[in-house]
Design an enzyme around this catalytic site. Structure first.
Site, PDB file in Angstrom:
ATOM      1  N   CYS A 177       0.165  -1.749   2.369  1.00  0.00           N
ATOM      2  CA  CYS A 177       1.332  -1.477   1.530  1.00  0.00           C
ATOM      3  C   CYS A 177       1.577  -2.659   0.596  1.00  0.00           C
ATOM      4  O   CYS A 177       1.898  -3.760   1.067  1.00  0.00           O
ATOM      5  CB  CYS A 177       2.561  -1.225   2.405  1.00  0.00           C
ATOM      6  SG  CYS A 177       4.054  -0.841   1.457  1.00  0.00           S
ATOM      7  N   PRO A 178       1.440  -2.485  -0.706  1.00  0.00           N
ATOM      8  CA  PRO A 178       1.695  -3.603  -1.616  1.00  0.00           C
ATOM      9  C   PRO A 178       3.164  -3.982  -1.709  1.00  0.00           C
ATOM     10  O   PRO A 178       3.490  -5.111  -2.084  1.00  0.00           O
ATOM     11  CB  PRO A 178       1.167  -3.075  -2.962  1.00  0.00           C
ATOM     12  CG  PRO A 178       1.269  -1.586  -2.853  1.00  0.00           C
ATOM     13  CD  PRO A 178       1.015  -1.264  -1.414  1.00  0.00           C
TER      14      PRO A 178
END
Length: 410
Positions: A177-178
């Site tokens: 997840c950025p």
């Protein structure tokens, strides 16, 4: 002939003054001396925090504080208090998701022993050990195929995958997840879902009380809803912002509710097409939720603050003339990254008798490809053949034909 020793790095006094996080081969970023581990894109975490804190701050200043006049003292204060507490709770879940080990499997320093042999078994033919790319293992009576990871030099357990961003093999890998700057996997998936779900509730909370504030303005001043909205532009901005945010984080919450109920990961959902009967991990809706939210979180397989001995450099070779191949370091990097390192090391001789004969350690096959006679002339264990009656220290002179040919080409 002497041994060339590698240069010593300054600033380290003993052989055991490094911690695991200081010698980490992944792409992670560590804080507070290895107490927190983040992904390489941890800078996006600041953006995520600002996207949560800034709207709540605007809500408390321009909306909740004005609602205190329309409600009793206890109710007015509770509106601000709930928003602040909810925001703190959301940020704690964000840090628990982003700053902990998601389930990284420590990589091996050497590949495992090969189990199969690739090559002909005929006489005179060498047998080359080779690791199988896929193995079948049995877990709880079910057979799973596990793949070999060239980078981590290990066979990945079931539901494990290698994150190309963090450069680690992670157990029960869901996705990277950025927005939180971390892999979402076995040890932080619970906190990730709670973070997304609480963010959705916080957006709904702010959206609802902004609508309540606009309604209060309309009723108190007896004006249209449009004029009431124009009197509080902060509420309009928050309504638009929270509506869009709820659309995304709310949709993400519903998607992960489906994944939890079927015991899937995001990676598996996009890569495989499970149905109700073929998914070997599905235990039923109730048991699937129990596994995610009520089962104990397994301890980390990594102690990032543990002291480890410094890795020894490449073994020093007996080198004549003080020369070491510059490709040796590159070969180590290729091996660590799972690439096949192909390099040849040359040793230069500087004997006391005045002969400067270069000896190259190369593959016989490579020499034969260049010339059939090259393998007989240049070899790591053979010398250039001299006549038996030729003195060892005699000077070898070029024949007149060779000198004439070289002069003509020049």
């Amino acid at each position: 002939m002497y041994v060339v020793t590698p240069p010593q790095r300054s600033g380290f006094g003993s052989d055991c003054d490094l911690r695991v996080y200081q010698t980490w081969k992944g792409s992670n970023i560590f804080c507070l001396q290895g107490r927190f581990i983040f992904g390489p894109d941890v800078r996006s975490l600041g953006l995520t925090i600002s996207l949560i804190v800034a709207p709540v701050t605007i809500f408390c200043i321009f909306v909740a504080s004005k609602l205190m006049d329309d409600f009793s003292d206890s109710w007015g204060v509770s509106i601000i208090l709930v928003a602040v507490v909810f925001t703190i709770y959301d940020l704690i879940l964000l840090m628990l998701t982003s700053g902990r080990d998601p389930g990284i499997i420590p990589r091996n320093s050497h590949p495992p022993e090969p189990e199969v042999v690739d090559g002909n078994t005929g006489s005179g033919t060498s047998q080359t050990p080779r690791l199988p790319r896929v193995k079948e293992v049995e877990v709880n009576g079910k057979v799973f195929k596990v793949k070999y990871c060239d980078t981590c030099m290990l066979y990945r357990p079931p539901r494990c995958s290698h994150c190309s961003i963090c450069n680690n093999c992670v157990e029960r890998f869901d996705h990277h997840c950025p927005w939180v700057g971390q892999c979402i996997a076995q040890r932080n998936y619970r906190f990730f879902f709670m973070f997304v779900f609480s963010t959705t509730l916080l957006c709904v909370y702010v959206f609802a009380f902004c609508c309540v504030y606009i309604k209060k303005i309309k009723e108190s001043e007896d004006i249209s809803i449009l004029k009431a909205m124009l009197k509080t532009p902060a509420s309009i901005a928050l309504i638009l912002y929270t509506f869009i945010s709820t659309f995304f984080v709310g949709g993400l919450t519903c998607f992960h509710l489906y994944l939890i109920s079927t015991n899937q990961t995001t990676y598996e959902n996009f890569r495989y097409s499970y149905d109700r009967h073929s998914n070997p991990h599905n235990k039923g809706v109730v048991d699937n939720f129990k596994e995610i939210f009520f089962s104990p979180i397994p301890p980390s397989k990594n102690n990032f603050r543990a002291m480890v001995p410094r890795e020894n450099p490449m073994p020093s070779r007996s080198v004549v003339g003080g020369f070491m191949s510059p490709n040796m370091g590159k070969a180590n990097d290729d091996i660590e990254m799972g690439r096949k390192g192909v390099w040849a090391m040359a040793e230069h001789g500087d004997g006391k008798d005045g002969n400067n004969n270069e000896r190259f350690h190369v593959n016989d096959n490579e020499l034969n490809e260049l010339s059939p006679d090259m393998g007989n002339i240049v070899n790591g264990d053979e010398q250039i053949n001299r006549p038996n009656n030729h003195p060892r220290n005699a000077n070898w002179e070029m024949s007149p034909e060779v000198m004439a040919l070289s002069a003509r080409r020049a």
